[in-house]
Design a protein around this motif. Structure first.
Motif, PDB file in Angstrom:
ATOM      1  N   ARG A  90       8.622   1.851  -8.227  1.00 20.59           N
ATOM      2  CA  ARG A  90       8.181   2.983  -7.978  1.00 20.59           C
ATOM      3  C   ARG A  90       8.744   3.735  -9.350  1.00 20.59           C
ATOM      4  NH1 ARG A  90      10.080   2.610  -2.613  1.00 20.59           N
ATOM      5  NH2 ARG A  90      12.333   2.572  -2.845  1.00 20.59           N
ATOM      6  N   TYR A 100       9.012   7.469   1.658  1.00 18.39           N
ATOM      7  CA  TYR A 100       8.175   6.815   2.089  1.00 18.39           C
ATOM      8  C   TYR A 100       8.986   5.219   1.834  1.00 18.39           C
ATOM      9  CZ  TYR A 100       3.496   8.968   1.090  1.00 18.39           C
ATOM     10  OH  TYR A 100       2.967   9.920   1.046  1.00 18.39           O
ATOM     11  N   GLN A 140      10.177  12.742  -1.940  1.00 12.98           N
ATOM     12  CA  GLN A 140       9.500  11.136  -1.477  1.00 12.98           C
ATOM     13  C   GLN A 140      10.061   9.792  -1.702  1.00 12.98           C
ATOM     14  OE1 GLN A 140       6.347  12.268  -1.601  1.00 12.98           O
ATOM     15  NE2 GLN A 140       5.401  13.756  -2.054  1.00 12.98           N
ATOM     16  N   ASN A 149       2.620   1.681  -3.385  1.00 11.78           N
ATOM     17  CA  ASN A 149       1.821   2.140  -4.322  1.00 11.78           C
ATOM     18  C   ASN A 149       1.792   3.505  -4.163  1.00 11.78           C
ATOM     19  OD1 ASN A 149      -0.572   1.689  -6.729  1.00 11.78           O
ATOM     20  ND2 ASN A 149      -1.953   2.734  -4.540  1.00 11.78           N
ATOM     21  N   LEU A 150       1.614   4.483  -2.982  1.00 15.45           N
ATOM     22  CA  LEU A 150       0.723   5.510  -2.991  1.00 15.45           C
ATOM     23  C   LEU A 150       2.276   6.130  -3.189  1.00 15.45           C
ATOM     24  CD1 LEU A 150      -1.004   7.395  -1.137  1.00 15.45           C
ATOM     25  CD2 LEU A 150       0.370   6.991   0.650  1.00 15.45           C
ATOM     26  N   SER A 151       3.812   6.102  -2.680  1.00 14.75           N
ATOM     27  CA  SER A 151       4.522   7.308  -2.846  1.00 14.75           C
ATOM     28  C   SER A 151       4.946   6.635  -4.513  1.00 14.75           C
ATOM     29  CB  SER A 151       6.073   6.510  -2.719  1.00 14.75           C
ATOM     30  OG  SER A 151       6.309   4.537  -2.518  1.00 14.75           O
ATOM     31  N   TYR A 154       0.684  -0.996   0.189  1.00 14.40           N
ATOM     32  CA  TYR A 154      -0.050   0.117  -0.159  1.00 14.40           C
ATOM     33  C   TYR A 154       0.623   0.705  -0.170  1.00 14.40           C
ATOM     34  CZ  TYR A 154      -3.152   3.959   1.849  1.00 14.40           C
ATOM     35  OH  TYR A 154      -3.526   4.452   1.786  1.00 14.40           O
ATOM     36  N   LEU A 155       2.206   1.165   0.920  1.00 15.86           N
ATOM     37  CA  LEU A 155       2.881   2.229   1.087  1.00 15.86           C
ATOM     38  C   LEU A 155       3.600   2.518  -0.291  1.00 15.86           C
ATOM     39  CD1 LEU A 155       3.819   2.420   4.309  1.00 15.86           C
ATOM     40  CD2 LEU A 155       2.587   3.755   3.262  1.00 15.86           C
ATOM     41  N   GLN A 193       8.844   2.089   4.960  1.00 14.58           N
ATOM     42  CA  GLN A 193       8.679   1.179   4.054  1.00 14.58           C
ATOM     43  C   GLN A 193       9.770   0.555   4.991  1.00 14.58           C
ATOM     44  OE1 GLN A 193       8.916   1.744   0.110  1.00 14.58           O
ATOM     45  NE2 GLN A 193       6.831   1.118   0.013  1.00 14.58           N
ATOM     46  N   GLU A 221       2.961   6.710  -6.936  1.00 17.91           N
ATOM     47  CA  GLU A 221       1.941   7.803  -7.483  1.00 17.91           C
ATOM     48  C   GLU A 221       2.011   8.967  -6.963  1.00 17.91           C
ATOM     49  OE1 GLU A 221      -1.010   7.355  -8.803  1.00 17.91           O
ATOM     50  OE2 GLU A 221      -1.259   5.312  -8.527  1.00 17.91           O
ATOM     51  N   ARG A 222       2.818   9.565  -5.997  1.00 20.55           N
ATOM     52  CA  ARG A 222       3.237  11.103  -5.591  1.00 20.55           C
ATOM     53  C   ARG A 222       4.628  10.837  -6.305  1.00 20.55           C
ATOM     54  NH1 ARG A 222       1.431  12.220   0.381  1.00 20.55           N
ATOM     55  NH2 ARG A 222      -0.433  11.887   0.690  1.00 20.55           N
TER      56      ARG A 222
END
Length: 598
Positions: free
Chosen positions: A320, A265, A261, A197-199, A194-195, A269, A201-202
């Protein structure tokens, strides 16, 4: 940033639903070629076998440790450890052969994808491509293809093997050691994912901004290099470097966001997964001391955790990077999202070898929001010659592009041989049109190759047109100066030489309609005489429309279209129009004229 993210998500949707995008090309190029598809299957098979073997063989080592530590079956324990070592060596050797499949696969994919991208760009409407500079297009294509290469290599060598290894490790721990440890590891991986994917995206959003500002900076710098003579003549180097530095600083700030970023992240992680690893090893040590877990099983858990830690970190990093690469490819996606005009079957068009008749009915031409031609009505008889004259900025060259079926009319109708010209059939019409624009199309090839480009003309026909326009002397001079090619965009030639090469290509092409833009503008009197003679020798073979400021080309009975201002024109023969004061003032030089750039 939210706007950029929204745009990106729109393009991700297009990736799934729209066939005009780079990922569709990747998949179509992979599956439409049997050889390419076979290479892909072999690559997947090799990677799967190697990953499965590398993940399963630690079981042999753990079983051997247990037998040796218990003092039973020492020979079997030694054999199992030896089998583990040999299997590891064999799997490592086999893994090197992955490049024999991925290398050819990726090279073929890159070659075909490059052809598809340039073919797509060249098939877009002229007015769409005018929104981009050539340097910008080059930068977009280069970075986009690099991004696609990074994505495919990451999928092949990181994502697929890691998924196989994670699956085998989870099964072994769950069914052979401790299901609760397996459950905890899976939960940790879910949070980790999840982390990641979030990182990603940003990071992707920040990368898009960085790519945009970077492309602007590179385009600015390359424009300066392409015009180095003007830059040095005006001593503009310090000013240009200062402006380029400002643009690069803006680009640096955008890239700093992506680095920040990544660090934030990445640390988060690492802490999450590291905490889980500490707990698992502590739990395993307690189980060994309590006798519920063997030493070999603890070694196996440790082995898989070590094997899992690196792949999971690699997986997050690659994930990423894939998102970042998708951000770099976003500009290419946007270019590919532009739809080329579907071509009409040539059977729907008039197929004739005779010169064409043209009819303009209430034609309007608008550049941006500025109308340059308004409500123009004019017929052009087959095999006739029409001169278009007027002051600079009156839309002569713009009208020529409309007549050449390169740009659609903004209003009204253009018909050729009683067929309405549309965006859909314009490409087919262009097959019968020969054009020589003032801005000549030249490549870094020889003079002969530039003239013959796209032509099936014989050597004798090429020699004849070169001799007629005095180009043999030019070719011989460049050969003596050890300059076999004309240079980038013909920079080793004079303006008149470039113009004659462009004209030679147009005259060599069998055509129904010949369009010339200032054919004598850069010529001395000797070469002007050659060009005029060449045109007169072909008079009547095709319909001719000539934009010119050289009024000496116009004979008394030649048809003339005089563009005075948007919405106001005069047309008739040259001798008739001389009776109109505005036209006679223009011809006599009372009205100041310049070579038109519009």
């Amino acid at each position: 940033m939210h706007k950029i993210a929204s745009v990106y998500h729109l393009y991700i949707w297009n990736i799934v639903m729209n066939k005009a995008n780079v990922f569709n090309y990747v998949f179509s190029l992979t599956f439409q070629s049997k050889r390419q598809f076979a290479l892909l299957l072999f690559l997947i098979g090799t990677i799967t076998v190697v990953s499965a073997t590398m993940s399963a063989i630690p079981i042999l080592f753990a079983m051997g440790i247990d037998l040796l530590s218990e003092g039973k079956g020492s020979a079997t324990g030694v054999s199992l450890i030896l089998a583990f070592s040999v299997s590891l060596l064999v799997a490592s050797v086999i893994s090197q052969f992955e490049w024999l499949t991925f290398g050819p696969f990726n090279l073929r994919l890159q070659r075909h994808l490059t052809l598809e991208v340039f073919n797509h760009a060249l098939s877009l409407p002229y007015y769409v491509m005018r929104q981009h500079t050539s340097h910008e297009i080059g930068r977009i294509v280069e970075k986009g293809l690099d991004a696609i290469r990074d994505i495919t290599s990451s999928l092949a060598f990181s994502i697929a093997p890691t998924i196989v290894e994670l699956t085998i490790a989870a099964c072994v721990i769950a069914f052979m050691v401790d299901p609760w440890i397996a459950i905890l590891l899976i939960a940790a991986l879910a949070v980790y994912g999840y982390l990641a994917n979030l990182s990603a995206e940003r990071i992707r959003t920040a990368t898009e901004s960085a790519m945009g500002s970077g492309t602007q900076a590179w385009t600015y710098g390359l424009d300066a290099v392409a015009n180095v003579d003007h830059v040095q003549q005006a001593n503009l180097r310090p000013a240009i470097i200062e402006q380029l530095n400002k643009k690069l600083k803006i680009n640096d700030e955008h890239w700093k966001v992506t680095f920040t970023q990544r660090v934030y992240y990445g640390v988060l992680q690492t802490l999450i997964f590291g905490g889980v690893v500490i707990w698992v090893l502590w739990r395993g040590a307690l189980d060994v001391s309590a006798g519920t877990l063997t030493v070999g099983e603890l070694v196996l858990i440790n082995t898989y955790i070590v094997r899992l830690l690196q792949p999971v970190e690699t997986l997050a990093r690659v994930y990423r990077e894939i998102h970042a690469s998708a951000g770099e490819a976003a500009l290419l996606m946007r270019l590919l999202a532009e739809h080329p005009i579907p071509a009409t079957q040539s059977s729907h068009l008039p197929v004739t070898s005779r010169p064409w008749a043209l009819q303009l009915t209430n034609v309007g031409v608008t550049i941006g929001t500025t109308p340059v031609i308004i409500a123009l009505d004019r017929s052009v008889a087959p095999a006739s010659r029409l001169f278009i004259v007027g002051a600079s900025g009156m839309g002569k060259s713009s009208l020529l592009r409309v007549l050449g079926c390169l740009v659609p009319v903004s209003s009204g109708h253009l018909t050729i041989e009683s067929v309405d010209v549309t965006e859909a059939n314009s490409e087919a019409f262009r097959n019968g049109i020969a054009v020589a624009y003032q801005d000549c199309l030249l490549f870094d090839l020889t003079i002969r190759e530039n003239i013959a480009l796209g032509s099936n003309a014989s050597k004798g026909a090429i020699d004849a047109i070169m001799s007629e326009l005095g180009l043999n002397d030019v070719m011989n001079r460049h050969r003596d100066e050890n300059e076999p090619t004309v240079g980038e965009r013909g920079n080793r030639l004079s303006g008149g030489e470039k113009q004659r090469i462009s004209l030679a290509r147009a005259l060599l092409k069998p055509s129904n309609l010949l369009l010339l833009d200032e054919p004598t503008a850069s010529l001395d009197e000797v070469n002007r005489t050659r060009v005029v003679a060449a045109l007169n020798n072909r008079k009547g073979r095709q319909t001719e429309i000539i934009v010119t400021h050289d009024t000496g080309l116009i004979e008394p009975n030649d048809a003339v279209l005089y563009l005075l201002e948007p919405g106001k024109t005069h047309h008739g023969t040259h001798i008739e129009l001389l009776g109109i004061k505005e036209y006679s003032d223009f011809i006599n030089g009372t009205i100041l004229v310049e070579t038109e750039s519009r």
